[in-house]
Design a protein around this motif. Structure first.
Motif, PDB file in Angstrom:
ATOM      1  N   GLN A 190       0.826  -1.204   0.000  1.00 47.53           N
ATOM      2  CA  GLN A 190       0.000   0.000   0.000  1.00 47.53           C
ATOM      3  C   GLN A 190       0.865   1.261   0.000  1.00 47.53           C
ATOM      4  O   GLN A 190       0.574   2.225  -0.710  1.00 47.53           O
ATOM      5  N   VAL A 191       1.931   1.256   0.801  1.00 51.69           N
ATOM      6  CA  VAL A 191       2.835   2.399   0.813  1.00 51.69           C
ATOM      7  C   VAL A 191       3.471   2.584  -0.557  1.00 51.69           C
ATOM      8  O   VAL A 191       3.552   3.704  -1.092  1.00 51.69           O
ATOM      9  N   ALA A 192       3.933   1.494  -1.158  1.00 46.12           N
ATOM     10  CA  ALA A 192       4.563   1.578  -2.479  1.00 46.12           C
ATOM     11  C   ALA A 192       3.604   2.180  -3.502  1.00 46.12           C
ATOM     12  O   ALA A 192       3.995   3.030  -4.318  1.00 46.12           O
ATOM     13  N   ARG A 193       2.349   1.764  -3.467  1.00 46.02           N
ATOM     14  CA  ARG A 193       1.366   2.280  -4.414  1.00 46.02           C
ATOM     15  C   ARG A 193       1.059   3.752  -4.148  1.00 46.02           C
ATOM     16  O   ARG A 193       0.999   4.571  -5.079  1.00 46.02           O
ATOM     17  N   GLN A 194       0.837   4.129  -2.906  1.00 51.31           N
ATOM     18  CA  GLN A 194       0.525   5.526  -2.580  1.00 51.31           C
ATOM     19  C   GLN A 194       1.656   6.458  -2.991  1.00 51.31           C
ATOM     20  O   GLN A 194       1.426   7.513  -3.589  1.00 51.31           O
TER      21      GLN A 194
ATOM     22  N   GLU B 177      12.522  -2.924   2.261  1.00 48.50           N
ATOM     23  CA  GLU B 177      13.095  -3.741   1.185  1.00 48.50           C
ATOM     24  C   GLU B 177      12.021  -4.125   0.165  1.00 48.50           C
ATOM     25  O   GLU B 177      12.258  -4.103  -1.053  1.00 48.50           O
ATOM     26  N   LEU B 178      10.825  -4.458   0.651  1.00 49.67           N
ATOM     27  CA  LEU B 178       9.739  -4.795  -0.264  1.00 49.67           C
ATOM     28  C   LEU B 178       9.297  -3.588  -1.079  1.00 49.67           C
ATOM     29  O   LEU B 178       9.050  -3.693  -2.291  1.00 49.67           O
ATOM     30  N   ILE B 179       9.170  -2.436  -0.453  1.00 51.16           N
ATOM     31  CA  ILE B 179       8.779  -1.222  -1.171  1.00 51.16           C
ATOM     32  C   ILE B 179       9.753  -0.950  -2.302  1.00 51.16           C
ATOM     33  O   ILE B 179       9.368  -0.636  -3.436  1.00 51.16           O
ATOM     34  N   ASP B 180      11.032  -1.052  -2.004  1.00 49.76           N
ATOM     35  CA  ASP B 180      12.063  -0.831  -3.017  1.00 49.76           C
ATOM     36  C   ASP B 180      11.917  -1.815  -4.179  1.00 49.76           C
ATOM     37  O   ASP B 180      12.045  -1.436  -5.349  1.00 49.76           O
ATOM     38  N   ARG B 181      11.626  -3.061  -3.878  1.00 47.77           N
ATOM     39  CA  ARG B 181      11.450  -4.061  -4.942  1.00 47.77           C
ATOM     40  C   ARG B 181      10.174  -3.782  -5.751  1.00 47.77           C
ATOM     41  O   ARG B 181      10.165  -3.908  -6.975  1.00 47.77           O
ATOM     42  N   TYR B 182       9.100  -3.388  -5.074  1.00 50.83           N
ATOM     43  CA  TYR B 182       7.867  -3.065  -5.798  1.00 50.83           C
ATOM     44  C   TYR B 182       8.093  -1.929  -6.787  1.00 50.83           C
ATOM     45  O   TYR B 182       7.535  -1.924  -7.890  1.00 50.83           O
ATOM     46  N   TRP B 183       8.906  -0.951  -6.398  1.00 51.04           N
ATOM     47  CA  TRP B 183       9.129   0.216  -7.257  1.00 51.04           C
ATOM     48  C   TRP B 183       9.916  -0.116  -8.519  1.00 51.04           C
ATOM     49  O   TRP B 183       9.971   0.696  -9.438  1.00 51.04           O
ATOM     50  N   THR B 184      10.521  -1.295  -8.588  1.00 49.38           N
ATOM     51  CA  THR B 184      11.214  -1.672  -9.833  1.00 49.38           C
ATOM     52  C   THR B 184      10.226  -2.009 -10.937  1.00 49.38           C
ATOM     53  O   THR B 184      10.573  -1.985 -12.125  1.00 49.38           O
TER      54      THR B 184
ATOM     55  N   PRO C  42       9.925 -13.079   7.446  1.00 56.42           N
ATOM     56  CA  PRO C  42       9.361 -13.237   8.794  1.00 56.42           C
ATOM     57  C   PRO C  42       7.999 -12.570   8.963  1.00 56.42           C
ATOM     58  O   PRO C  42       7.190 -13.025   9.764  1.00 56.42           O
ATOM     59  N   HIS C  43       7.752 -11.495   8.204  1.00 55.88           N
ATOM     60  CA  HIS C  43       6.537 -10.709   8.420  1.00 55.88           C
ATOM     61  C   HIS C  43       5.612 -10.647   7.208  1.00 55.88           C
ATOM     62  O   HIS C  43       4.410 -10.432   7.374  1.00 55.88           O
ATOM     63  N   PHE C  44       6.139 -10.792   5.999  1.00 56.62           N
ATOM     64  CA  PHE C  44       5.340 -10.575   4.796  1.00 56.62           C
ATOM     65  C   PHE C  44       5.563 -11.700   3.788  1.00 56.62           C
ATOM     66  O   PHE C  44       6.667 -12.247   3.687  1.00 56.62           O
ATOM     67  N   ARG C  45       4.499 -11.996   3.054  1.00 56.12           N
ATOM     68  CA  ARG C  45       4.557 -12.961   1.959  1.00 56.12           C
ATOM     69  C   ARG C  45       3.981 -12.295   0.713  1.00 56.12           C
ATOM     70  O   ARG C  45       2.946 -11.623   0.775  1.00 56.12           O
ATOM     71  N   VAL C  46       4.629 -12.534  -0.418  1.00 53.51           N
ATOM     72  CA  VAL C  46       4.175 -11.981  -1.697  1.00 53.51           C
ATOM     73  C   VAL C  46       4.321 -13.085  -2.748  1.00 53.51           C
ATOM     74  O   VAL C  46       5.359 -13.755  -2.816  1.00 53.51           O
ATOM     75  N   ASP C  47       3.310 -13.241  -3.572  1.00 55.29           N
ATOM     76  CA  ASP C  47       3.330 -14.280  -4.587  1.00 55.29           C
ATOM     77  C   ASP C  47       3.221 -13.668  -5.975  1.00 55.29           C
ATOM     78  O   ASP C  47       2.126 -13.348  -6.449  1.00 55.29           O
ATOM     79  N   ASP C  48       4.341 -13.423  -6.618  1.00 53.75           N
ATOM     80  CA  ASP C  48       4.415 -13.047  -8.030  1.00 53.75           C
ATOM     81  C   ASP C  48       3.546 -11.819  -8.347  1.00 53.75           C
ATOM     82  O   ASP C  48       2.635 -11.861  -9.167  1.00 53.75           O
ATOM     83  N   VAL C  49       3.865 -10.701  -7.696  1.00 53.87           N
ATOM     84  CA  VAL C  49       3.103  -9.469  -7.881  1.00 53.87           C
ATOM     85  C   VAL C  49       4.008  -8.390  -8.459  1.00 53.87           C
ATOM     86  O   VAL C  49       5.100  -8.133  -7.947  1.00 53.87           O
ATOM     87  N   ALA C  50       3.545  -7.752  -9.536  1.00 57.35           N
ATOM     88  CA  ALA C  50       4.226  -6.580 -10.097  1.00 57.35           C
ATOM     89  C   ALA C  50       3.320  -5.375  -9.913  1.00 57.35           C
ATOM     90  O   ALA C  50       2.150  -5.405 -10.311  1.00 57.35           O
ATOM     91  N   LEU C  51       3.843  -4.317  -9.307  1.00 61.95           N
ATOM     92  CA  LEU C  51       3.065  -3.090  -9.091  1.00 61.95           C
ATOM     93  C   LEU C  51       3.471  -2.051 -10.128  1.00 61.95           C
ATOM     94  O   LEU C  51       4.624  -1.619 -10.159  1.00 61.95           O
ATOM     95  N   LEU C  52       2.514  -1.647 -10.947  1.00 56.89           N
ATOM     96  CA  LEU C  52       2.757  -0.668 -12.009  1.00 56.89           C
ATOM     97  C   LEU C  52       1.737   0.460 -11.903  1.00 56.89           C
ATOM     98  O   LEU C  52       0.617   0.245 -11.425  1.00 56.89           O
ATOM     99  N   PRO C  53       2.091   1.670 -12.331  1.00 52.13           N
ATOM    100  CA  PRO C  53       3.381   2.036 -12.903  1.00 52.13           C
ATOM    101  C   PRO C  53       4.447   2.227 -11.830  1.00 52.13           C
ATOM    102  O   PRO C  53       4.121   2.378 -10.648  1.00 52.13           O
TER     103      PRO C  53
END
Length: 278
Positions: free
Chosen positions: A79-83, A130-137, A146-157
């Motif tokens: 959500q932070v990455a998208r906002q 670290e996840l936010i940084d990866r989403y922004w790619t 330990p805290h989050f799980r993500v399964d093959d998600v690309a956030l665009l733009p």
């Protein structure tokens, strides 16, 4: 300029007014706090920081905008990455993400049944960033931590800014862990155990902090050091100059925590219109 997201500034129109005045007066940035209740016993109105910043974005064309600071541990990283990416597009690349543990822990976390252990929150913050940084790619992200799980998600733009929106990390000096965290990102927003929010930082301690981070930076790219406090409408440059010489790159005009004017539009607007330290 640094303003809370409560009091008069819970109203996005007031924040837009401050932003427009700041740009007109020659300030370079406007940063807002990110609280949900701050001190819950005060029962005051608060505004969502991203909506406040969107209003500021539409009222300006050059002002850098961001949060100081977003407690990533009480938000979902996607959500932070998208906002932030959305705001970066709205501004044409004028956004900074300020991140930290957040405070006060009992009111901002514990009151909602969330953890208040700083070690646990630090783990959420590190994994979240670290996840936010990866989403922004814009690349697909698969993650199991330990805290989050993500399964093959690309956030665009992706954000406008490349390789990412700058991330500034807050913490108290001389505490070392938040400064080591900041060294991995794009800037540091230090406060000092001997000079808290709205109090001029000691130059010698700032110099020590800058040296400490410099020894731990993984590269030689741009890195911001953000310090702040209150300056008078005239003569402020003489107060800020020693801090710049010690390594500060941004002066963040902020009132002390106990100032009755901190969340009042009129006094803040008068200081904004007087212009930055000079």
């Amino acid at each position: 300029m640094n303003i809370p997201n409560f009091g008069d500034f819970a109203d996005a129109r007031a924040v837009a007014r401050v932003a427009a005045a700041a740009e007109q007066a020659g300030w370079d940035g406007l940063f807002v706090w990110d609280h949900v209740v701050h001190i819950k016993a005060k029962r005051r109105a608060l505004g969502d920081p991203w909506i406040l910043l969107a209003a500021a974005a539409l009222a300006t064309s050059t002002l850098t905008l961001g949060t100081l600071v977003t407690p990533v541990a009480r938000r979902r990283p996607h959500q932070v990455a998208r906002q932030v990416a959305t705001l970066d597009h709205l501004t044409g690349g004028r956004v900074v993400l300020g991140a930290g543990l957040g405070a006060p822990l009992a009111d901002e976390f514990g009151a909602f049944g969330e953890p208040t252990d700083p070690v646990a929150l630090a783990g959420l913050l590190d994994e979240g960033l670290e996840l936010i940084d990866r989403y922004w790619t814009g690349e697909p992200v698969t993650h199991s931590g330990p805290h989050f799980r993500v399964d093959d998600v690309a956030l665009l733009p992706t954000p406008v800014q490349r390789p990412r929106v700058p991330v500034w990390v807050a913490g108290y000096w001389p505490n070392k862990p938040p400064m080591r965290r900041a060294a991995r990102w794009d800037g540091v927003v230090p406060m000092f155990l001997s000079a808290r929010h709205g109090v001029f930082p000691p130059v010698a301690q700032l110099r020590d902090l800058v040296d400490y981070i410099g020894e731990r930076r993984p590269g030689s790219g741009p890195f911001d050091v953000v310090v702040g406090g209150p300056t008078p409408p005239t003569g402020g440059a003489d107060l800020v100059a020693p801090l710049a010489a010690a390594g500060a790159t941004w002066w963040d005009e902020r009132l002390p925590m106990d100032s009755p004017d901190q969340d009042k539009l009129g006094p803040v607007l008068r200081r904004v219109e007087a212009g930055p330290p000079r």
